[in-house]
Enzyme design. Structure first.
Site, PDB file in Angstrom:
ATOM      1  N   PRO A   1      16.679 -13.235  15.255  1.00 33.38           N
ATOM      2  CA  PRO A   1      16.321 -11.876  15.687  1.00 33.38           C
ATOM      3  C   PRO A   1      15.950 -11.742  17.159  1.00 33.38           C
ATOM      4  CG  PRO A   1      14.478 -12.876  14.560  1.00 33.38           C
ATOM      5  CD  PRO A   1      15.603 -13.880  14.498  1.00 33.38           C
ATOM      6  N   CYS A   2      16.915 -11.945  18.057  1.00 36.74           N
ATOM      7  CA  CYS A   2      16.641 -11.749  19.476  1.00 36.74           C
ATOM      8  C   CYS A   2      16.351 -10.279  19.784  1.00 36.74           C
ATOM      9  CB  CYS A   2      17.792 -12.279  20.323  1.00 36.74           C
ATOM     10  SG  CYS A   2      19.399 -11.532  19.995  1.00 36.74           S
ATOM     11  N   HIS A   3      16.715  -9.379  18.855  1.00 36.31           N
ATOM     12  CA  HIS A   3      16.421  -7.960  19.065  1.00 36.31           C
ATOM     13  C   HIS A   3      14.926  -7.670  19.002  1.00 36.31           C
ATOM     14  CE1 HIS A   3      16.992  -8.554  14.682  1.00 36.31           C
ATOM     15  NE2 HIS A   3      15.991  -7.701  14.577  1.00 36.31           N
TER      16      HIS A   3
END
Length: 289
Positions: A250-252
């Site tokens: 989850p780089c978001h």
């Protein structure tokens, strides 16, 4: 089935257009009628569509993506209600968070250096609540997942990652397990196995991203501190920008310290949509206090 999938993509495109309109006009506080008119829907249809997609109202969704909400999360969630505290401590919720069941295996030095020689990669084109996806897997797990707008360009980007590999257009169990993360019901999710090409530093950053809970946010500096190098924020940002597995890693959930959402390799609007969607699935219509 295909008609329903195509409708899902159409719905996301409409939501994305609405988010872009809201971001461009937030100082004017656009009404439900204004937003609906911009995407050529009646207010009633837009409200229903948004509720179906996000699980909450447009007004509540906006609260989840504004800077004040982000600052609360970045501040250790000190202002979260008792309901949310119960969720965080495992007293309520819909199932396991994906950081508890994603298993990363790094590729061998030989696989890393030779461009995937002797690797057989299955790939397929799929749909998600946030647009089209290309997903690929080896015999050990998912090696690549990315949002795309052009199918040919998406496959070319995959081949550039593993130029010496063999490819077969096929959906396998590794891919299905990863794609199940987009379902509303997480109670029966299977373990997601990833087979990643990256340096030791990149793998460490990606593993740390998996520790950021669903519906929560962090910063580049906080990730750097967690990996034991507080001065490595710039290097952390580069590693995050190289993330090969959209959404699952989850780089978001990484934003600027100021609370501004910031950039995303698959588009700022998509990042905004994902953050709001995850928060709506986690907190629903419960208020912050």
């Amino acid at each position: 089935m295909k008609i329903k999938e195509t409708q899902n993509i159409l719905n996301y495109n409409r939501i994305a257009k609405a988010i872009e309109f809201i971001k461009a006009n937030f100082k004017q506080q656009p009404s439900l009628e204004d937003i609906a008119s911009h995407i050529n829907l009646s207010p009633f249809h837009f409200q229903r569509l948004f509720k179906e997609w996000a699980g909450t109202s447009p007004k509540k969704f906006l609260q989840y993506i504004n800077i004040q909400y982000a600052k609360q999360l970045l501040g250790g969630q000190k202002n979260i209600s008792l309901f949310d505290t119960a969720f965080e401590t495992g007293l309520s919720g819909t199932g396991r968070l994906h950081d508890l069941f994603v298993n990363i295996e790094g590729m061998t030095p030989a696989e890393y250096k030779n461009g995937g020689e002797n690797l057989n990669i299955n790939y397929s084109f799929e749909e998600s609540p946030f647009g089209n996806l290309i997903i690929a897997s080896t015999l050990k797990g998912v090696c690549y997942m990315a949002f795309y707008t052009d199918e040919e360009e998406a496959f070319t980007a995959l081949k550039n990652k593993f130029p010496a590999a063999g490819y077969q257009k096929k959906t396998d169990q590794f891919q299905e397990n990863a794609l199940a993360i987009f379902k509303n019901d997480w109670t029966d999710l299977q373990e997601i196995k990833l087979h990643l090409k990256g340096t030791d530093f990149q793998l460490k950053v990606w593993e740390t991203l998996l520790q950021v809970p669903n519906g929560s946010l962090t910063t580049y500096n906080q990730i750097a501190k967690k990996i034991g190098n507080a001065n490595a924020s710039r290097a952390v940002g580069t590693a995050i920008g190289s993330n090969p597995i959209a959404f699952v890693i989850p780089c978001h959930r990484v934003i600027q310290t100021s609370g501004i959402i910031g950039g995303y390799m698959w588009g700022n609007t998509r990042k905004t949509a994902i953050i709001g969607w995850e928060a709506s699935k986690k907190y629903g219509d419960h208020e912050f206090i």
